[in-house]
Design a protein around this motif. Structure first.
Motif, PDB file in Angstrom:
ATOM      1  N   MET A  92      -2.318   8.600   7.219  1.00  0.00           N
ATOM      2  CA  MET A  92      -3.018   8.030   6.067  1.00  0.00           C
ATOM      3  C   MET A  92      -3.060   6.515   6.231  1.00  0.00           C
ATOM      4  N   LYS A  93      -4.201   5.924   5.872  1.00  0.00           N
ATOM      5  CA  LYS A  93      -4.333   4.469   5.963  1.00  0.00           C
ATOM      6  C   LYS A  93      -4.949   3.948   4.673  1.00  0.00           C
ATOM      7  N   ALA A  94      -4.484   2.778   4.260  1.00  0.00           N
ATOM      8  CA  ALA A  94      -5.010   2.141   3.056  1.00  0.00           C
ATOM      9  C   ALA A  94      -5.050   0.637   3.267  1.00  0.00           C
ATOM     10  N   VAL A  95      -5.844  -0.017   2.444  1.00  0.00           N
ATOM     11  CA  VAL A  95      -5.915  -1.470   2.427  1.00  0.00           C
ATOM     12  C   VAL A  95      -5.319  -1.925   1.104  1.00  0.00           C
ATOM     13  N   LEU A  96      -4.479  -2.943   1.147  1.00  0.00           N
ATOM     14  CA  LEU A  96      -3.912  -3.500  -0.075  1.00  0.00           C
ATOM     15  C   LEU A  96      -5.026  -4.165  -0.864  1.00  0.00           C
ATOM     16  N   THR A  97      -5.154  -3.796  -2.133  1.00  0.00           N
ATOM     17  CA  THR A  97      -6.195  -4.339  -3.005  1.00  0.00           C
ATOM     18  C   THR A  97      -5.548  -4.852  -4.289  1.00  0.00           C
ATOM     19  N   PRO A  98      -6.277  -5.623  -5.085  1.00  0.00           N
ATOM     20  CA  PRO A  98      -5.736  -6.029  -6.384  1.00  0.00           C
ATOM     21  C   PRO A  98      -5.391  -4.815  -7.265  1.00  0.00           C
ATOM     22  N   HIS A  99      -6.116  -3.735  -7.083  1.00  0.00           N
ATOM     23  CA  HIS A  99      -5.889  -2.528  -7.882  1.00  0.00           C
ATOM     24  C   HIS A  99      -4.598  -1.805  -7.500  1.00  0.00           C
ATOM     25  N   ASN A 100      -4.282  -1.712  -6.200  1.00  0.00           N
ATOM     26  CA  ASN A 100      -3.121  -0.921  -5.783  1.00  0.00           C
ATOM     27  C   ASN A 100      -1.884  -1.753  -5.436  1.00  0.00           C
ATOM     28  N   ARG A 101      -1.936  -3.048  -5.576  1.00  0.00           N
ATOM     29  CA  ARG A 101      -0.796  -3.879  -5.164  1.00  0.00           C
ATOM     30  C   ARG A 101       0.426  -3.703  -6.042  1.00  0.00           C
ATOM     31  N   THR A 102       0.270  -3.116  -7.247  1.00  0.00           N
ATOM     32  CA  THR A 102       1.424  -2.851  -8.112  1.00  0.00           C
ATOM     33  C   THR A 102       1.954  -1.427  -7.932  1.00  0.00           C
ATOM     34  N   TRP A 103       1.281  -0.634  -7.118  1.00  0.00           N
ATOM     35  CA  TRP A 103       1.684   0.760  -6.906  1.00  0.00           C
ATOM     36  C   TRP A 103       2.853   0.835  -5.928  1.00  0.00           C
ATOM     37  N   SER A 104       3.649   1.869  -6.085  1.00  0.00           N
ATOM     38  CA  SER A 104       4.705   2.172  -5.116  1.00  0.00           C
ATOM     39  C   SER A 104       4.092   2.932  -3.938  1.00  0.00           C
ATOM     40  N   ALA A 105       4.858   3.066  -2.877  1.00  0.00           N
ATOM     41  CA  ALA A 105       4.403   3.854  -1.727  1.00  0.00           C
ATOM     42  C   ALA A 105       4.148   5.297  -2.142  1.00  0.00           C
ATOM     43  N   LEU A 106       4.969   5.809  -3.034  1.00  0.00           N
ATOM     44  CA  LEU A 106       4.823   7.193  -3.493  1.00  0.00           C
ATOM     45  C   LEU A 106       3.497   7.394  -4.212  1.00  0.00           C
ATOM     46  N   LYS A 107       3.156   6.463  -5.093  1.00  0.00           N
ATOM     47  CA  LYS A 107       1.896   6.574  -5.836  1.00  0.00           C
ATOM     48  C   LYS A 107       0.696   6.415  -4.893  1.00  0.00           C
ATOM     49  N   LEU A 108       0.755   5.446  -3.997  1.00  0.00           N
ATOM     50  CA  LEU A 108      -0.359   5.221  -3.075  1.00  0.00           C
ATOM     51  C   LEU A 108      -0.560   6.421  -2.163  1.00  0.00           C
ATOM     52  N   TYR A 109       0.525   6.951  -1.630  1.00  0.00           N
ATOM     53  CA  TYR A 109       0.405   8.111  -0.750  1.00  0.00           C
ATOM     54  C   TYR A 109      -0.182   9.304  -1.508  1.00  0.00           C
ATOM     55  N   GLY A 110       0.275   9.513  -2.739  1.00  0.00           N
ATOM     56  CA  GLY A 110      -0.263  10.602  -3.558  1.00  0.00           C
ATOM     57  C   GLY A 110      -1.753  10.445  -3.817  1.00  0.00           C
ATOM     58  N   GLU A 111      -2.190   9.218  -4.075  1.00  0.00           N
ATOM     59  CA  GLU A 111      -3.613   8.964  -4.308  1.00  0.00           C
ATOM     60  C   GLU A 111      -4.417   9.202  -3.030  1.00  0.00           C
ATOM     61  N   LEU A 112      -3.888   8.796  -1.888  1.00  0.00           N
ATOM     62  CA  LEU A 112      -4.584   9.042  -0.621  1.00  0.00           C
ATOM     63  C   LEU A 112      -4.718  10.540  -0.357  1.00  0.00           C
ATOM     64  N   GLN A 113      -3.689  11.296  -0.695  1.00  0.00           N
ATOM     65  CA  GLN A 113      -3.760  12.754  -0.535  1.00  0.00           C
ATOM     66  C   GLN A 113      -4.836  13.348  -1.438  1.00  0.00           C
ATOM     67  N   ARG A 114      -4.894  12.888  -2.683  1.00  0.00           N
ATOM     68  CA  ARG A 114      -5.926  13.387  -3.619  1.00  0.00           C
ATOM     69  C   ARG A 114      -7.327  13.048  -3.112  1.00  0.00           C
ATOM     70  N   GLU A 115      -7.509  11.833  -2.616  1.00  0.00           N
ATOM     71  CA  GLU A 115      -8.818  11.430  -2.090  1.00  0.00           C
ATOM     72  C   GLU A 115      -9.204  12.270  -0.878  1.00  0.00           C
ATOM     73  N   ARG A 116      -8.251  12.505   0.004  1.00  0.00           N
ATOM     74  CA  ARG A 116      -8.534  13.317   1.196  1.00  0.00           C
ATOM     75  C   ARG A 116      -8.922  14.742   0.793  1.00  0.00           C
ATOM     76  N   ALA A 117      -8.196  15.313  -0.157  1.00  0.00           N
ATOM     77  CA  ALA A 117      -8.498  16.668  -0.625  1.00  0.00           C
ATOM     78  C   ALA A 117      -9.880  16.723  -1.266  1.00  0.00           C
ATOM     79  N   ALA A 118     -10.242  15.700  -2.036  1.00  0.00           N
ATOM     80  CA  ALA A 118     -11.560  15.659  -2.665  1.00  0.00           C
ATOM     81  C   ALA A 118     -12.666  15.568  -1.612  1.00  0.00           C
TER      82      ALA A 118
END
Length: 125
Positions: A92-118
């Motif tokens: 999984m790869k992500a770019v740090l953005t103003p939107h996700n910079r307050t997220w934990s690794a757990l939240k970001l990874y979970g969101e990447l999984q949801r996006e991939r599934a979608a």
């Protein structure tokens, strides 16, 4: 202009060194993140923010896979991603953005999984 690449779930020193060598021409620093820091905000892990309220150390298991977060590399994104892929960063790869910079690794990874599934479902949520 330098950048940071946060690595999550990369336990092999050889993998970490290979990724570091692959991105060194792009003035990027590879930073492996310890599992105990998975609750910290991305901006704190990238060295861009200070933690207002200290988070509890993470005591759980793995994220479920490996993840790379690119910070401050927007002007070099395509060649850095190509170098990472060539060096074996199939994760999984992500770019740090103003939107996700307050997220934990757990939240970001979970969101990447949801996006991939979608995306695999054809964009349907």
């Amino acid at each position: 202009m330098s950048g940071t690449i946060l690595l999550f779930g990369f336990d092999s020193l050889l993998n970490i060194l290979a990724l570091s060598a692959a991105v060194s021409p792009f003035d990027a620093e590879v930073v492996p993140v310890a599992r105990g820091d998975y609750n910290k905000p991305m901006g704190v892990l990238a060295g861009l923010d200070t933690e207002a309220t200290p988070s509890l150390p993470y005591a759980g298991g793995t994220l479920g896979g490996r993840m790379v977060v690119l910070c401050g590399l927007d002007d070099r994104l395509e060649p850095v991603l190509a170098a990472l892929n060539q060096a074996g960063a199939d994760c999984m790869k992500a770019v740090l953005t103003p939107h996700n910079r307050t997220w934990s690794a757990l939240k970001l990874y979970g969101e990447l999984q949801r996006e991939r599934a979608a995306m695999e479902r054809g964009g349907r949520r």
